[in-house]
Design a protein around this motif. Structure first.
Motif, mmCIF file in Angstrom:
data_model
loop_
_atom_site.group_PDB
_atom_site.id
_atom_site.type_symbol
_atom_site.label_atom_id
_atom_site.label_comp_id
_atom_site.label_asym_id
_atom_site.label_seq_id
_atom_site.Cartn_x
_atom_site.Cartn_y
_atom_site.Cartn_z
ATOM 1 N N VAL A 1 8.882 1.197 -2.809
ATOM 2 C CA VAL A 1 8.608 2.075 -1.470
ATOM 3 C C VAL A 1 8.850 3.430 -1.797
ATOM 4 C CG1 VAL A 1 8.967 0.054 0.246
ATOM 5 C CG2 VAL A 1 11.072 1.270 -0.643
ATOM 6 N N SER A 2 8.818 4.020 -2.878
ATOM 7 C CA SER A 2 9.273 5.411 -3.268
ATOM 8 C C SER A 2 8.734 5.781 -4.299
ATOM 9 C CB SER A 2 10.824 5.642 -3.157
ATOM 10 O OG SER A 2 11.404 5.277 -4.280
ATOM 11 N N ARG A 3 8.989 7.143 -4.765
ATOM 12 C CA ARG A 3 8.733 7.603 -6.110
ATOM 13 C C ARG A 3 10.224 7.706 -6.819
ATOM 14 N NH1 ARG A 3 5.560 11.157 -2.343
ATOM 15 N NH2 ARG A 3 3.342 10.487 -3.044
ATOM 16 N N ILE B 1 16.330 -2.125 1.957
ATOM 17 C CA ILE B 1 16.309 -0.662 2.036
ATOM 18 C C ILE B 1 15.854 -0.376 3.573
ATOM 19 C CG2 ILE B 1 15.507 1.356 1.343
ATOM 20 C CD1 ILE B 1 17.083 0.117 -0.612
ATOM 21 N N GLU B 2 16.642 0.105 4.577
ATOM 22 C CA GLU B 2 16.366 0.193 5.801
ATOM 23 C C GLU B 2 16.142 1.887 5.785
ATOM 24 O OE1 GLU B 2 18.597 -0.057 9.815
ATOM 25 O OE2 GLU B 2 19.770 -0.851 8.188
ATOM 26 N N PHE C 1 9.625 5.545 1.530
ATOM 27 C CA PHE C 1 8.450 4.868 2.509
ATOM 28 C C PHE C 1 7.147 5.737 2.486
ATOM 29 C CE2 PHE C 1 12.554 3.233 5.045
ATOM 30 C CZ PHE C 1 12.369 2.197 4.247
ATOM 31 N N PHE C 2 6.920 6.517 1.603
ATOM 32 C CA PHE C 2 6.010 7.439 1.485
ATOM 33 C C PHE C 2 4.625 6.572 1.942
ATOM 34 C CE2 PHE C 2 5.559 6.029 -2.856
ATOM 35 C CZ PHE C 2 4.352 6.120 -3.310
ATOM 36 N N GLY D 1 5.510 4.015 -5.736
ATOM 37 C CA GLY D 1 4.836 2.604 -5.099
ATOM 38 C C GLY D 1 4.990 1.494 -5.930
ATOM 39 N N GLY D 2 5.960 1.323 -6.790
ATOM 40 C CA GLY D 2 5.961 -0.070 -7.593
ATOM 41 C C GLY D 2 5.097 -0.155 -8.928
#
Ligand code: ADP
Ligand code: MG
Length: 544
Positions: free
Chosen positions: A106-108, A21-22, A150-151, A127-128
């Motif tokens: 890396v997100s919600r 994921i970029e 990416f929060f 966040g996992g």
């Protein structure tokens, strides 16, 4: 205590996520791939702030049972492969079992899914960390929303671009998928605004035009070929249609979008000389080969692939493209020709540059006349053809120069031309190229050359001018000097605009043009012929 310690699992996932994921567009791509693997017939992509705030993908695919959904967000969990043999023959878009886990770390991420005969489930991961897993009501299919990408990785988040740029990447991801799956409906919305609405279509060509531009439709030609289990299918635009960038080029391998140098090279080779420098065709090409003949597992985002037999791919592509580009017919009139005109001595300057062509017994062409001393009008099968006499003749001469049997003319007395030192140097250095074009030159004095032979295309009084121009071309060119020299000579030798032509001259030019390999473009890529079809005429006269 030693220094080496295993990383905590959350950190491992974050690192792994970075590979897949970029940016928001990667989320769009991975989610759509999952929807397609689940057999969706309809995929809807909803974005907020170019996908940075939210990417939501909704499908009507087979959905997941609650226990599967819970597993799906874990790393290396997949329903698509189970053994090493499976890895040798991947037939789904996904297989690494990584995407959902990567996004979730890396997100919600929230996921709502329902499979036939199962209750629907909603899962929320931040966040996992799994925060919620509950039964809910939902239609069959799956929707995944990835919020605040990416929060928890501020460094990555900082690298994201402005919303409009990220939106552009997201839409491009949809375009790539939509071209590969014309039978699937796609829609894309940004902050409630509908940006793309693509109903399913039967004809691939319709999807290409719907996505890349309606104006393409008439320029598209089909590419087809197959060879022992490998096949190629697709659409390309015919010259003179061109774009100033390579963004209209899409290659797929087993319906997976890939970036591939090989394709770029083959396209360059087959279009070489048909399009002006720095311009490119539109091409949507789909290569199909047995899954074990291609390795898709060499790149985390699966954007690059490795062919077992690149040479075979190359040959298939090249052959198919060449066939597609070869002129089928340029639809000249088949109407009964008028009785042959009186034999007339050609009275135009360029006649001398054309070796005597056999007289056409049964003329296939019916030039209607010339306008502006520049364009020849021809009745074609499908309408009116307008031929640019200079461009057409340029194509004829260029191909003649390429046949290697150069028509050279020895001068009775060597012609001595005065040139600058730089020019002389360039010409002497390019002596071999010049020789292949019909020139024979020798040093004569410090700033003079002796010219002993010239191509028949060139008239003696313009030798100096032509040599100067050639010196310029040769100085600039590193490798394709010969090519450039040929184009220049063809242009110099070709009949100019504002030159009246007799009927026989026109007829001969048209015959010679048709015999070339690419009658529709001049060597610089300009069109030689413009066609106005009967349909277009009818439309303009409002006959419909
Ligand atoms: P992969 O696609 O490589 O298997 P993912 O992490 O993308 O890995 O997905 C994990 C699994 O979740 C898939 O193998 C599939 O079984 C399931 N899955 C994910 N998205 C969907 C969806 N939209 N519809 C149905 N099943 C899905
Ligand atoms: Mg996947």
């Amino acid at each position: 205590m030693g220094k080496v310690r295993p990383l905590p699992p959350e950190l491992v996932s974050k690192i792994a996520a970075g590979e897949v994921i970029e940016r928001p567009a990667s989320v769009v791509k991975e989610l759509m791939e999952n929807s397609l693997d689940a057999g969706a017939g309809r995929i809807r992509v909803e974005l907020i702030a170019g996908g940075k705030r939210s990417v939501r993908v909704i499908d009507d695919g087979e959905g997941m049972a609650p226990e599967d959904a819970e597993l799906a967000i874990r790393r290396h969990a997949t329903s698509k492969i189970s053994s090493e043999e499976d890895l040798q023959r991947i037939v789904t878009l996904g297989f690494r079992g990584e995407a959902l886990a990567a996004m979730a770390s890396v997100s919600r991420l929230s996921l709502v899914s329902r499979a036939e005969g199962c209750p629907a489930v909603r899962i929320y991961v931040e966040g996992g960390e799994l925060k919620e897993c509950a039964e809910v009501g939902a239609p069959r299919g799956t929707q995944v929303e990835v919020r605040d990408l990416f929060f928890n990785l501020p460094a990555r988040r900082k690298f994201l671009k402005g919303s409009s740029i990220e939106l552009g990447h997201c839409l491009e991801a949809v375009v790539r998928m939509a071209l590969a799956y014309p039978q699937v409906a796609f829609s894309a919305l940004h902050e409630g605004r509908r940006l793309m609405e693509l109903p399913p279509v039967k004809e691939e060509r319709d999807r290409v035009a719907a996505v890349l531009g309606r104006e393409l439709h008439p320029h598209l030609t089909e590419v087809e070929g197959s060879e022992g289990g490998y096949s190629i299918r697709g659409w390309i635009t015919l010259p003179p249609y061109a774009r100033g960038n390579t963004r209209g080029i899409y290659l797929y391998v087993n319906d997976r979008y890939v970036r591939d140098k090989l394709l770029q090279r083959v396209l360059g080779e087959v279009y070489g000389g048909l399009l002006p420098r720095g311009t490119y065709p539109v091409a949507v090409l789909k290569l199909y080969l047995p899954p074990e003949e291609v390795d898709v597992n060499i790149h985390p985002t699966k954007m690059e692939v490795k062919f077992k037999d690149p040479q075979r791919v190359y040959e298939l592509l090249r052959g198919a493209l060449e066939r597609a580009l070869a002129p089928k017919t340029w639809s000249v009139s088949k109407a009964p020709a008028p009785s042959p005109p009186e034999l007339r001595e050609a009275s135009i300057p360029y006649a001398s540059t054309m070796p005597v062509a056999p007289r056409v017994e049964e003329p296939r062409f019916r030039p209607l006349g010339q306008i502006g001393g520049t364009y020849i009008l021809v009745e074609g099968e499908g309408g009116l053809l307008i031929v640019d006499q200079h461009a057409a003749h340029e194509r004829v001469l260029y191909e003649r120069l390429c046949t290697e049997e150069v028509h050279s003319q020895r001068l009775l007395l060597p012609q001595v031309v005065e040139l600058s030192e730089g020019e002389i140097e360039a010409l002497l250095e390019g002596r071999e190229v010049l020789g292949r074009c019909g020139f024979e030159i020798e040093t004569f004095g410090p700033r003079t050359l002796a010219v002993k032979a010239i191509p028949t295309l060139i008239r003696a009084h313009e030798v100096k001018q032509v040599l100067q121009a050639l010196a310029g071309e040769l100085e600039e060119a590193t490798e394709d000097g010969l090519e450039r020299a040929r184009k220049l000579l063809a242009c110099r030798g070709a009949i100019k605009a504002n030159t009246p032509l007799g009927e026989e001259d026109m007829r001969r030019l048209l015959c010679e043009l048709e015999a070339t390999s690419h009658p529709r473009t001049c060597p610089h890529g300009r069109p030689t012929i413009i066609e106005i079809t009967f349909e277009e005429l009818a439309k303009r006269f409002k006959r419909e």
